[in-house]
Design an enzyme around this catalytic site. Structure first.
Site, PDB file in Angstrom:
ATOM      1  N   GLY A 153       0.737  -1.308   0.122  1.00  0.00           N
ATOM      2  CA  GLY A 153       0.088   0.076   0.022  1.00  0.00           C
ATOM      3  C   GLY A 153       0.935   1.217   0.115  1.00  0.00           C
ATOM      4  CE1 TYR A 154      -1.575   6.522  -0.654  1.00  0.00           C
ATOM      5  CE2 TYR A 154      -3.046   5.142   0.804  1.00  0.00           C
ATOM      6  CZ  TYR A 154      -3.025   6.257  -0.371  1.00  0.00           C
ATOM      7  OH  TYR A 154      -3.996   6.620  -1.170  1.00  0.00           O
ATOM      8  CG  ASP A 189       4.929  -7.638  16.008  1.00  0.00           C
ATOM      9  OD1 ASP A 189       4.291  -6.519  15.710  1.00  0.00           O
ATOM     10  OD2 ASP A 189       4.547  -8.121  17.319  1.00  0.00           O
ATOM     11  CB  ALA A 203      -3.107  -1.214   7.544  1.00  0.00           C
ATOM     12  CE1 TYR A 234      -9.987   7.729   2.357  1.00  0.00           C
ATOM     13  CE2 TYR A 234     -11.486   6.383   3.530  1.00  0.00           C
ATOM     14  CZ  TYR A 234     -11.053   7.213   2.282  1.00  0.00           C
ATOM     15  OH  TYR A 234     -11.968   7.175   1.256  1.00  0.00           O
ATOM     16  CE1 TYR A 272     -10.758   3.615   7.564  1.00  0.00           C
ATOM     17  CE2 TYR A 272     -10.830   5.772   7.955  1.00  0.00           C
ATOM     18  CZ  TYR A 272     -10.151   4.660   7.699  1.00  0.00           C
ATOM     19  OH  TYR A 272      -8.735   4.805   8.007  1.00  0.00           O
ATOM     20  CE  LYS A 286      -6.009   5.515   9.971  1.00  0.00           C
ATOM     21  NZ  LYS A 286      -4.504   5.242   9.912  1.00  0.00           N
TER      22      LYS A 286
HETATM   23  N1  NAD Z   1      -5.892   2.059   1.611  1.00  0.00           N
HETATM   24  C1  NAD Z   1      -6.625   3.633   1.781  1.00  0.00           C
HETATM   25  O1  NAD Z   1      -7.460   3.549   1.152  1.00  0.00           O
HETATM   26  C2  NAD Z   1      -5.882   4.260   2.795  1.00  0.00           C
HETATM   27  C3  NAD Z   1      -6.186   5.676   2.620  1.00  0.00           C
HETATM   28  C4  NAD Z   1      -5.586   6.597   3.483  1.00  0.00           C
HETATM   29  C5  NAD Z   1      -4.635   6.359   4.538  1.00  0.00           C
HETATM   30  N2  NAD Z   1      -4.400   5.147   4.437  1.00  0.00           N
HETATM   31  C6  NAD Z   1      -3.633   4.687   5.769  1.00  0.00           C
HETATM   32  O2  NAD Z   1      -2.326   4.088   5.200  1.00  0.00           O
HETATM   33  C7  NAD Z   1      -1.687   3.225   6.244  1.00  0.00           C
HETATM   34  C8  NAD Z   1      -1.224   2.025   5.581  1.00  0.00           C
HETATM   35  O3  NAD Z   1      -2.430   1.492   5.000  1.00  0.00           O
HETATM   36  P1  NAD Z   1      -2.545   0.539   3.781  1.00  0.00           P
HETATM   37  O4  NAD Z   1      -3.971   0.680   3.034  1.00  0.00           O
HETATM   38  O5  NAD Z   1      -1.349   1.003   2.793  1.00  0.00           O
HETATM   39  O6  NAD Z   1      -2.121  -0.780   4.265  1.00  0.00           O
HETATM   40  P2  NAD Z   1      -1.743  -2.232   3.693  1.00  0.00           P
HETATM   41  O7  NAD Z   1      -2.206  -3.253   4.069  1.00  0.00           O
HETATM   42  O8  NAD Z   1      -1.240  -2.056   2.073  1.00  0.00           O
HETATM   43  O9  NAD Z   1      -0.016  -2.041   4.151  1.00  0.00           O
HETATM   44  C9  NAD Z   1       0.259  -2.302   5.804  1.00  0.00           C
HETATM   45  C10 NAD Z   1       1.482  -2.374   6.024  1.00  0.00           C
HETATM   46  O10 NAD Z   1       1.760  -2.810   7.366  1.00  0.00           O
HETATM   47  C11 NAD Z   1       2.769  -3.543   7.789  1.00  0.00           C
HETATM   48  N3  NAD Z   1       2.263  -4.388   8.851  1.00  0.00           N
HETATM   49  C12 NAD Z   1       1.310  -4.857   9.401  1.00  0.00           C
HETATM   50  N4  NAD Z   1       1.478  -5.351  10.584  1.00  0.00           N
HETATM   51  C13 NAD Z   1       2.605  -5.247  10.686  1.00  0.00           C
HETATM   52  C14 NAD Z   1       3.329  -5.248  11.942  1.00  0.00           C
HETATM   53  N5  NAD Z   1       2.979  -6.174  13.042  1.00  0.00           N
HETATM   54  N6  NAD Z   1       4.559  -5.217  12.250  1.00  0.00           N
HETATM   55  C15 NAD Z   1       5.329  -4.239  10.889  1.00  0.00           C
HETATM   56  N7  NAD Z   1       4.627  -3.878   9.930  1.00  0.00           N
HETATM   57  C16 NAD Z   1       3.403  -4.356   9.765  1.00  0.00           C
HETATM   58  C17 NAD Z   1       2.579  -4.518   6.557  1.00  0.00           C
HETATM   59  O11 NAD Z   1       3.559  -5.341   6.320  1.00  0.00           O
HETATM   60  C18 NAD Z   1       2.291  -3.627   5.131  1.00  0.00           C
HETATM   61  O12 NAD Z   1       3.278  -3.065   4.884  1.00  0.00           O
HETATM   62  C19 NAD Z   1      -2.951   3.302   7.353  1.00  0.00           C
HETATM   63  O13 NAD Z   1      -2.282   4.170   8.436  1.00  0.00           O
HETATM   64  C20 NAD Z   1      -3.981   3.523   6.602  1.00  0.00           C
HETATM   65  O14 NAD Z   1      -5.105   4.041   7.553  1.00  0.00           O
HETATM   66  C21 NAD Z   1      -4.965   3.868   3.869  1.00  0.00           C
END
Ligand code: NAD
Length: 397
Positions: free
Chosen positions: A54-55, A113, A142, A228, A238, A247
């Protein structure tokens, strides 16, 4: 393990395997994002928590390829075994390490972790040893659960607060992508507290405090955590739900960090509000699949990819093109999601889809493609008929 043909097995938004070649291509695509920020005098030293998907993955790839960041990334990923390939983030990390090598920038990856004190110590010790200090600490985690230092485990849940909420899932098992209504009961107080424990600001603050106590934060350092806001259409589940409580806590943490851990180095903690994206985390949220599909239908190419947003965030953090800040001091990278008329058009499309009981075919096909891309499938330029080596090593330091 010998090379094998990998196909997309699984159901709906959950696939069992991932394709190493496709995951690699998605990293290359993120790295190809145009960089129009400043050229730093020296490589910014960054620590990215949640760097594999993701991000966080977009920030890592676009950061290495654009401004040429150096440093470390942490993620929690699963290696392959006899029955399944590795998780997609495992392959993205391997590809991102190769990208760094090609660009001649030092970047290390740790599989661990983020919530564990041992991981924090090991990562920060290594960062100090190899890179000296941190210029930017990115928190983009996440997670479904967190085990605390005393062994207690907390699970994050996606539920409304106060009253039940009805929304729609896309049912891809049907011949046409039908909508299925689901009613979700409100969370208990314990569930809200547990979700905040996992997805709120506590762990971010622990990372920053631990880095500060070791003298690891460089003069003027910044730390950014992602948040978000989202639409009125998804607000009950949400932003007004359990995850919204988390959040709120995360966002309140930023001001505290700026006033405490970062004060000594003249640094700042920033909340970045990003736009809706199809990620492993977001597909788990009821109603988000429908919303993001319809948003894409309204915006077309105007929908900004995580890589585009990542590039804009780096430009902001490195003192280039400033992003707009809202009344709460958050940087708004979701400006395109709230451009005039967009939300009204999505609401009209939502009402239309609910009345018809199905998602327009083009939007549904786009969403399914995006889900497949998370696992390295449906990626342009990959021949899925060819065998591919699935036994890929975690990159060495
Ligand atoms: N997806 C959306 O629409 C969106 C929009 C705005 C903001 N966000 C925010 O972006 C952030 C990331 O979300 P995403 O959608 O990219 O998620 P994602 O599921 O794509 O990625 C999550 C990341 O967290 C890591 N992770 C999870 N548990 C872990 C742990 N215990 N130890 C180490 N790493 C761990 C995973 O390995 C992965 O790299 C969050 O804060 C989310 O709220 C997401």
């Amino acid at each position: 393990m010998a090379a094998t043909v990998v196909t997309a097995r699984g159901k709906g938004a959950l696939l069992l395997d991932s394709h190493p070649g496709g995951c690699r291509r998605t990293v290359e695509e993120a790295a190809a994002e145009t960089w129009d920020g400043p050229t730093p005098g020296r490589a910014p030293r960054v620590l990215i928590i949640g760097c594999s998907a993701g991000y966080g993955s977009a920030l890592t790839a676009a950061g290495i390829a654009g401004p040429g960041v150096t440093g470390m990334g942490l993620a929690l990923e699963r290696p392959g075994n006899a029955r399944r390939t590795a998780s997609p983030g495992w392959y993205r990390v391997a590809a991102t390490a190769d990208l760094a090598r090609e660009r001649g920038t030092a970047f290390e990856f740790v599989n661990g972790d983020c919530f564990s004190a041992g991981t924090k110590a090991a990562v920060l010790d290594r960062f100090a040893e190899r890179f000296g200090q941190i210029d930017h600490l990115v928190y983009s985690v996440a997670a479904p659960r967190r085990t605390d230092h005393d062994g207690a485990t907390f699970a994050s849940v996606i539920k409304p607060r106060g009253e039940a909420h009805g929304t729609y899932l896309m049912d891809f098992d049907a011949e046409r992508p039908a909508l299925r209504r689901v009613e979700i009961a409100p969370a208990t107080g314990d569930e809200i507290a547990a979700t905040t424990k996992v997805m709120g600001g506590e762990d971010w603050a622990l990372w920053v405090a631990e880095a500060a106590s070791r003298g690891l934060l460089a003069e003027g350092a910044s730390t950014v955590a992602l948040s978000y806001l989202g639409s009125e259409l998804t607000a009950p589940i949400y932003r007004h739900g359990t995850i919204g409580a988390a959040k709120d806590d995360l966002e309140a943490t930023a001001a505290r960090l700026t006033a405490s851990a970062l004060a000594g180095v003249g640094g700042r903690a920033v909340v970045s509000v990003n736009g809706a994206a199809v990620t492993q985390a977001s597909t788990a949220i009821p109603g988000i699949g429908l919303y993001v599909s319809l948003l894409r239908g309204v915006l077309g190419e105007g929908m900004q990819s995580p890589a585009r947003q990542a590039s804009r965030m780096w430009a902001h953090l490195l003192g280039g093109a400033e992003l707009a800040t809202d009344e709460l001091g958050r940087i708004r990278v979701d400006d395109w999601e709230f451009a005039p008329g967009v939300q009204d058009a999505v609401r009209a499309a939502w009402d239309g889809a609910v009345t018809a009981g199905e998602v327009p075919a083009a939007e549904a096909a786009w969403f399914l493609d995006q889900v497949h891309r998370l696992y390295g499938f449906a990626v342009d330029g990959v021949d899925y008929a060819l065998p591919v080596e699935t036994d890929v090593a975690w990159p060495e330091a």
